[in-house]
Design an enzyme around this catalytic site. Sequence first.
Site, PDB file in Angstrom:
ATOM      1  N   LYS A  59       5.245  -0.949 -14.684  1.00  0.00           N
ATOM      2  CA  LYS A  59       5.077  -2.365 -14.343  1.00  0.00           C
ATOM      3  C   LYS A  59       4.154  -3.088 -15.332  1.00  0.00           C
ATOM      4  O   LYS A  59       3.778  -4.226 -15.081  1.00  0.00           O
ATOM      5  CB  LYS A  59       4.574  -2.501 -12.900  1.00  0.00           C
ATOM      6  CG  LYS A  59       5.539  -1.876 -11.873  1.00  0.00           C
ATOM      7  CD  LYS A  59       5.260  -2.302 -10.438  1.00  0.00           C
ATOM      8  CE  LYS A  59       6.151  -1.587  -9.435  1.00  0.00           C
ATOM      9  NZ  LYS A  59       6.160  -2.160  -8.090  1.00  0.00           N
TER      10      LYS A  59
ATOM     11  N   ASN B 125       5.481  -3.575   8.278  1.00  0.00           N
ATOM     12  CA  ASN B 125       4.744  -2.327   8.067  1.00  0.00           C
ATOM     13  C   ASN B 125       3.324  -2.469   8.623  1.00  0.00           C
ATOM     14  O   ASN B 125       2.969  -3.512   9.151  1.00  0.00           O
ATOM     15  CB  ASN B 125       4.745  -1.937   6.580  1.00  0.00           C
ATOM     16  CG  ASN B 125       4.114  -3.019   5.729  1.00  0.00           C
ATOM     17  OD1 ASN B 125       2.953  -3.359   5.905  1.00  0.00           O
ATOM     18  ND2 ASN B 125       4.895  -3.594   4.809  1.00  0.00           N
TER      19      ASN B 125
ATOM     20  N   PHE C 128      -1.367  -2.123  -6.596  1.00  0.00           N
ATOM     21  CA  PHE C 128      -1.874  -1.189  -5.601  1.00  0.00           C
ATOM     22  C   PHE C 128      -0.820  -0.131  -5.335  1.00  0.00           C
ATOM     23  O   PHE C 128       0.381  -0.421  -5.376  1.00  0.00           O
ATOM     24  CB  PHE C 128      -2.231  -1.931  -4.301  1.00  0.00           C
ATOM     25  CG  PHE C 128      -3.523  -2.665  -4.444  1.00  0.00           C
ATOM     26  CD1 PHE C 128      -3.592  -3.802  -5.219  1.00  0.00           C
ATOM     27  CD2 PHE C 128      -4.684  -2.191  -3.847  1.00  0.00           C
ATOM     28  CE1 PHE C 128      -4.794  -4.468  -5.406  1.00  0.00           C
ATOM     29  CE2 PHE C 128      -5.892  -2.850  -4.018  1.00  0.00           C
ATOM     30  CZ  PHE C 128      -5.943  -3.993  -4.793  1.00  0.00           C
TER      31      PHE C 128
ATOM     32  N   LYS D  64      20.572 -14.514  18.098  1.00  0.00           N
ATOM     33  CA  LYS D  64      20.117 -13.199  18.558  1.00  0.00           C
ATOM     34  C   LYS D  64      21.322 -12.272  18.713  1.00  0.00           C
ATOM     35  O   LYS D  64      22.299 -12.634  19.396  1.00  0.00           O
ATOM     36  CB  LYS D  64      19.392 -13.326  19.900  1.00  0.00           C
ATOM     37  CG  LYS D  64      18.818 -11.994  20.323  1.00  0.00           C
ATOM     38  CD  LYS D  64      18.202 -12.009  21.688  1.00  0.00           C
ATOM     39  CE  LYS D  64      17.914 -10.577  22.105  1.00  0.00           C
ATOM     40  NZ  LYS D  64      17.617 -10.437  23.502  1.00  0.00           N
TER      41      LYS D  64
ATOM     42  N   LYS E 116       3.398   4.033 -12.225  1.00  0.00           N
ATOM     43  CA  LYS E 116       3.575   2.625 -11.827  1.00  0.00           C
ATOM     44  C   LYS E 116       2.905   1.693 -12.819  1.00  0.00           C
ATOM     45  O   LYS E 116       3.426   0.640 -13.162  1.00  0.00           O
ATOM     46  CB  LYS E 116       2.968   2.380 -10.442  1.00  0.00           C
ATOM     47  CG  LYS E 116       3.988   2.491  -9.327  1.00  0.00           C
ATOM     48  CD  LYS E 116       3.366   2.401  -7.961  1.00  0.00           C
ATOM     49  CE  LYS E 116       4.145   3.313  -7.022  1.00  0.00           C
ATOM     50  NZ  LYS E 116       3.634   3.351  -5.679  1.00  0.00           N
TER      51      LYS E 116
ATOM     52  N   ASP F  82       9.979  -3.146   0.488  1.00  0.00           N
ATOM     53  CA  ASP F  82      10.872  -2.820  -0.637  1.00  0.00           C
ATOM     54  C   ASP F  82      12.310  -3.155  -0.287  1.00  0.00           C
ATOM     55  O   ASP F  82      13.142  -3.309  -1.173  1.00  0.00           O
ATOM     56  CB  ASP F  82      10.758  -1.323  -0.960  1.00  0.00           C
ATOM     57  CG  ASP F  82       9.412  -1.011  -1.616  1.00  0.00           C
ATOM     58  OD1 ASP F  82       8.985  -1.805  -2.476  1.00  0.00           O
ATOM     59  OD2 ASP F  82       8.785   0.002  -1.247  1.00  0.00           O
TER      60      ASP F  82
HETATM   61  N1  CTP Z   1       5.104  -4.738  -4.907  1.00  0.00           N
HETATM   62  C1  CTP Z   1       5.679  -5.903  -5.342  1.00  0.00           C
HETATM   63  N2  CTP Z   1       6.945  -6.241  -4.945  1.00  0.00           N
HETATM   64  C2  CTP Z   1       7.649  -5.429  -4.149  1.00  0.00           C
HETATM   65  C3  CTP Z   1       7.074  -4.211  -3.714  1.00  0.00           C
HETATM   66  C4  CTP Z   1       5.782  -3.896  -4.114  1.00  0.00           C
HETATM   67  O1  CTP Z   1       5.051  -6.626  -6.086  1.00  0.00           O
HETATM   68  N3  CTP Z   1       8.887  -5.778  -3.781  1.00  0.00           N
HETATM   69  C5  CTP Z   1       3.740  -4.410  -5.357  1.00  0.00           C
HETATM   70  C6  CTP Z   1       2.736  -4.233  -4.267  1.00  0.00           C
HETATM   71  O2  CTP Z   1       2.062  -5.436  -3.949  1.00  0.00           O
HETATM   72  C7  CTP Z   1       1.783  -3.217  -4.880  1.00  0.00           C
HETATM   73  C8  CTP Z   1       2.681  -2.351  -5.708  1.00  0.00           C
HETATM   74  O3  CTP Z   1       3.809  -3.174  -6.016  1.00  0.00           O
HETATM   75  O4  CTP Z   1       0.827  -3.808  -5.740  1.00  0.00           O
HETATM   76  C9  CTP Z   1       3.091  -1.157  -4.888  1.00  0.00           C
HETATM   77  O5  CTP Z   1       4.259  -0.756  -5.294  1.00  0.00           O
HETATM   78  P1  CTP Z   1       5.154   0.287  -4.540  1.00  0.00           P
HETATM   79  O6  CTP Z   1       6.042  -0.374  -3.615  1.00  0.00           O
HETATM   80  O7  CTP Z   1       4.287   1.420  -4.072  1.00  0.00           O
HETATM   81  O8  CTP Z   1       5.777   0.725  -5.853  1.00  0.00           O
HETATM   82  P2  CTP Z   1       7.095   1.415  -6.198  1.00  0.00           P
HETATM   83  O9  CTP Z   1       7.073   1.567  -7.683  1.00  0.00           O
HETATM   84  O10 CTP Z   1       8.180   0.652  -5.569  1.00  0.00           O
HETATM   85  O11 CTP Z   1       6.816   2.799  -5.571  1.00  0.00           O
HETATM   86  P3  CTP Z   1       7.469   3.748  -4.502  1.00  0.00           P
HETATM   87  O12 CTP Z   1       8.444   4.499  -5.272  1.00  0.00           O
HETATM   88  O13 CTP Z   1       6.254   4.511  -4.085  1.00  0.00           O
HETATM   89  O14 CTP Z   1       8.030   2.890  -3.393  1.00  0.00           O
END
Ligand code: CTP
Length: 411
Positions: A350, A209, A332, A288, A346, A278
């Site tokens: 969390k 990303n 974040f 490859k 969130k 994610d």
């Molecule tokens: N994060 C994490 N582990 C993951 C994905 C994200 O710890 N596999 C953490 C990021 O470092 C950040 C926060 O979670 O602090 C952001 O989460 P995000 O991916 O936006 O949260 P979601 O609840 O998955 O939200 P969305 O539905 O927006 O994807």
Amino acid sequence: MLHDKCVVLGVTGGIAAYKSASLASALVKQGADVHVIMTANARNFITPITFETLTGNKCYIDTFDRNFKFDVTHISLAKKADVIMVAPATADFIAKAANGIADDMLTTVILAAACPKIVAPAMNTGMFFNPITQDNMKKLTRYGFTVIEPASGRLACGDTGAGKMPEPDVLLQYIMREIARDKDLRGMKVLVTAGPTQEDIDPVRYITNHSSGKMGQAIARAAMLRGAEVTLISGPTSLPPVEFVENVSVKSSADMQRAVISRAGEFDMLFMSAAVADFTPAEKADHKVKKTELPEDTRTESGGWRLELKPTGDILRDLSEMRRDDQVICGFAMETEDLVENARGKLERKRLDMIAANSLRTEGAGFAGDTNVITIVTEDTTEELGKLSKLEAGMVLLDRAKEIFDRKASM
Ligand code: CTP
């Protein structure tokens, strides 16, 4: 960041003295009141006028100069200095300072001053590795001086090896660490994650990303400047490592998860600013994948390639399940809609203490820039910070995290 700070810059007789002019200029740009003291030999390499023009202050050389209002200059400068840096520091200067010899303005000020003292040795490799010089540097370290390791490379005398003065940028960082901020986080351990993750499809291709790692680096730097012991776990970025912090490089979300979870218990504050993927490819090919030889079940009718992605482990959720109550955890959230509601969702899901939320749609926020527009969301507060540099935003995040930490400690 050095407003109201007085820096004494000692310049001794080595060819690297020309770089000290850039250092003086960088210090002035940071707002410092800079006083340069040259040794008599330094005048063979650079003139006092260079420093006087850059700093706006008289450049001192002779202890018995009568051309100033009555004031014992070597004592008043020694008292006024918040830090003294000698760059370049010759073997001769190091020998004198290590043995308490005070036979000119610079060595006299050094002996009289109680502030932190930093020296940047610069000399021929043979002189540097001579056991006499090595002993003198050890002695200075024992007396509380910070002795900066010289860089290696081609030296002015034509030899190659250790002995080069580090670049002015690096020297500036040493001064910043010493005096840029109050050390209100001394004794605290801070973990920051930063950057993107890379999820391999095969040995050539990956999914990632746009995260630049700048926000996480800024928080790590801010915490370091405030005296914390900082670990920065970063996915791949094009940025150089942050000085004076433990830099840990990882690649995939699984690597980051292992690195964070195995050490989470050590820290007082955790800032999870990494943009962790994610999803990751369900299968990683060990060779490859040729476009003409796609696996049958992944080839689409139009000749495309259908990749299956599986969810990655949620590091923040795992962290909050194993957290100690006295730790402060900051997540974040980057959103495009309903910033505060999504962030608060969130925060609750969390079990975090705070969320730094930003909107990709706001000007001045987002990935690669040097500014951010953050809203800090806690259980019962919402605070919009406005547009700040990432370093300033990091400072406010640390302020809030410290308030939460202190509140928990007093309960
Ligand atoms: N994060 C994490 N582990 C993951 C994905 C994200 O710890 N596999 C953490 C990021 O470092 C950040 C926060 O979670 O602090 C952001 O989460 P995000 O991916 O936006 O949260 P979601 O609840 O998955 O939200 P969305 O539905 O927006 O994807």
